[in-house]
Design a protein around this motif. Structure first.
Motif, PDB file in Angstrom:
ATOM      1  N   ARG A  74       0.821  -1.212   0.000  1.00 33.61           N
ATOM      2  CA  ARG A  74       0.000   0.000   0.000  1.00 33.61           C
ATOM      3  C   ARG A  74       0.857   1.265   0.000  1.00 33.61           C
ATOM      4  O   ARG A  74       0.526   2.251  -0.666  1.00 33.61           O
ATOM      5  N   SER A  75       1.948   1.252   0.753  1.00 32.68           N
ATOM      6  CA  SER A  75       2.808   2.439   0.824  1.00 32.68           C
ATOM      7  C   SER A  75       3.530   2.687  -0.490  1.00 32.68           C
ATOM      8  O   SER A  75       3.821   3.840  -0.827  1.00 32.68           O
ATOM      9  N   ILE A  78       0.567   4.336  -2.806  1.00 31.55           N
ATOM     10  CA  ILE A  78       0.204   5.692  -2.355  1.00 31.55           C
ATOM     11  C   ILE A  78       0.883   5.936  -1.011  1.00 31.55           C
ATOM     12  O   ILE A  78       0.624   5.201  -0.050  1.00 31.55           O
ATOM     13  N   TRP A  81      -0.797   5.346   2.688  1.00 32.81           N
ATOM     14  CA  TRP A  81      -1.829   4.312   2.718  1.00 32.81           C
ATOM     15  C   TRP A  81      -1.453   3.198   3.688  1.00 32.81           C
ATOM     16  O   TRP A  81      -2.306   2.632   4.366  1.00 32.81           O
ATOM     17  N   LEU A  84      -2.439   4.276   7.166  1.00 35.62           N
ATOM     18  CA  LEU A  84      -3.878   4.124   7.375  1.00 35.62           C
ATOM     19  C   LEU A  84      -4.251   2.662   7.599  1.00 35.62           C
ATOM     20  O   LEU A  84      -5.136   2.353   8.405  1.00 35.62           O
ATOM     21  N   TYR A  85      -3.568   1.771   6.901  1.00 35.14           N
ATOM     22  CA  TYR A  85      -3.800   0.339   7.114  1.00 35.14           C
ATOM     23  C   TYR A  85      -3.388  -0.078   8.527  1.00 35.14           C
ATOM     24  O   TYR A  85      -4.082  -0.857   9.182  1.00 35.14           O
TER      25      TYR A  85
END
Length: 239
Positions: A74-75, A78, A81, A84-85
């Motif tokens: 995810r990183s 974006i 992200w 946030l996860y």
């Protein structure tokens, strides 16, 4: 007398024939029993396949590694992200313990990393724009003075001589390159932070972990014979 001998011989022959007949009947009865003995072998083969299936089902999966890979993925797509996860994992962990309203600062710290990431990108972007703007100004002035010796085009930098103009041009060019490198550094820190935080969510860190410091003696390795104790401190961790 002759009749008695014949009777005895006849009796012996009759006894032998009877034994032979009984022996043949027993052999025929034993043959189906041998076929029955082979059936347990097939059952053993079926059990061995079941054991292999059980070993495959019991394969261990490390949830920390799975969460770390998801955070990295995810990183990379974006920035932020992955953080946030990790905040989602933290909420699920706290909800599982029944702490729905607690650990406010822990959640704020996790979400605050996203703000720091994009704040860093914003500051770097503004710095890059300013450096390129000044670089173009001094580059244009240096080119004009090279074509027109003794003349100055921009009155705002007329106080700079030719050497200072070239030095300023080099400084702003180098600053632009540093900003580009800093972009990649912030991006890499974002990925590493997301991975480490995801792994730490599955580490058991609670109040049961403690340490104890106590005095002790250690042997001096420089001594060839005997024991030469030196005072030291021993740190013991208790899990």
């Amino acid at each position: 007398m002759l009749k008695l001998k014949r009777l005895i011989i006849f009796s012996i022959l009759t006894f032998c024939m009877a034994n032979l007949a009984l022996g043949q009947v027993k052999d025929t009865l034993l043959r189906p029993a041998d076929t029955i003995k082979t059936t347990p072998i097939r059952a053993v083969r079926i059990d061995s396949s079941n054991k292999k299936a059980d070993t495959i089902k019991q394969k261990y999966v490390n949830p920390g590694k799975v969460a770390g890979r998801k955070a990295i993925f995810r990183s990379l797509i974006i920035p932020g992200w992955g953080q946030l996860y990790n905040n989602q994992l933290l909420n699920e962990k706290l909800n599982a313990k029944g702490e729905k309203t607690g650990h406010f600062w822990q959640r704020t710290y996790t979400l605050g990393k996203v703000g720091l990431i994009y704040g860093g990108f914003t500051a770097l972007t503004l710095s890059y724009i300013e450096s390129r703007k000044n670089y173009n100004i001094f580059l244009k002035e240096a080119q004009f003075r090279a074509r027109n010796p003794g003349q100055k085009e921009n009155p705002d930098i007329a106080r700079y001589d030719d050497t200072n103009v070239l030095n300023a041009q080099s400084i702003y060019k180098r600053n632009s390159q540093i900003v580009i490198f800093s972009y990649f550094a912030v991006y890499a820190v974002n990925v590493v932070d997301a991975y480490v935080a995801a792994r730490l969510n599955y580490f058991n860190i609670d109040d049961t972990i403690s340490f104890k410091i106590s005095p002790t003696l250690i042997n001096n390795p420089n001594m060839m014979y005997g024991f030469n104790g030196s005072p030291a401190l021993k740190l013991s961790l208790r899990f």
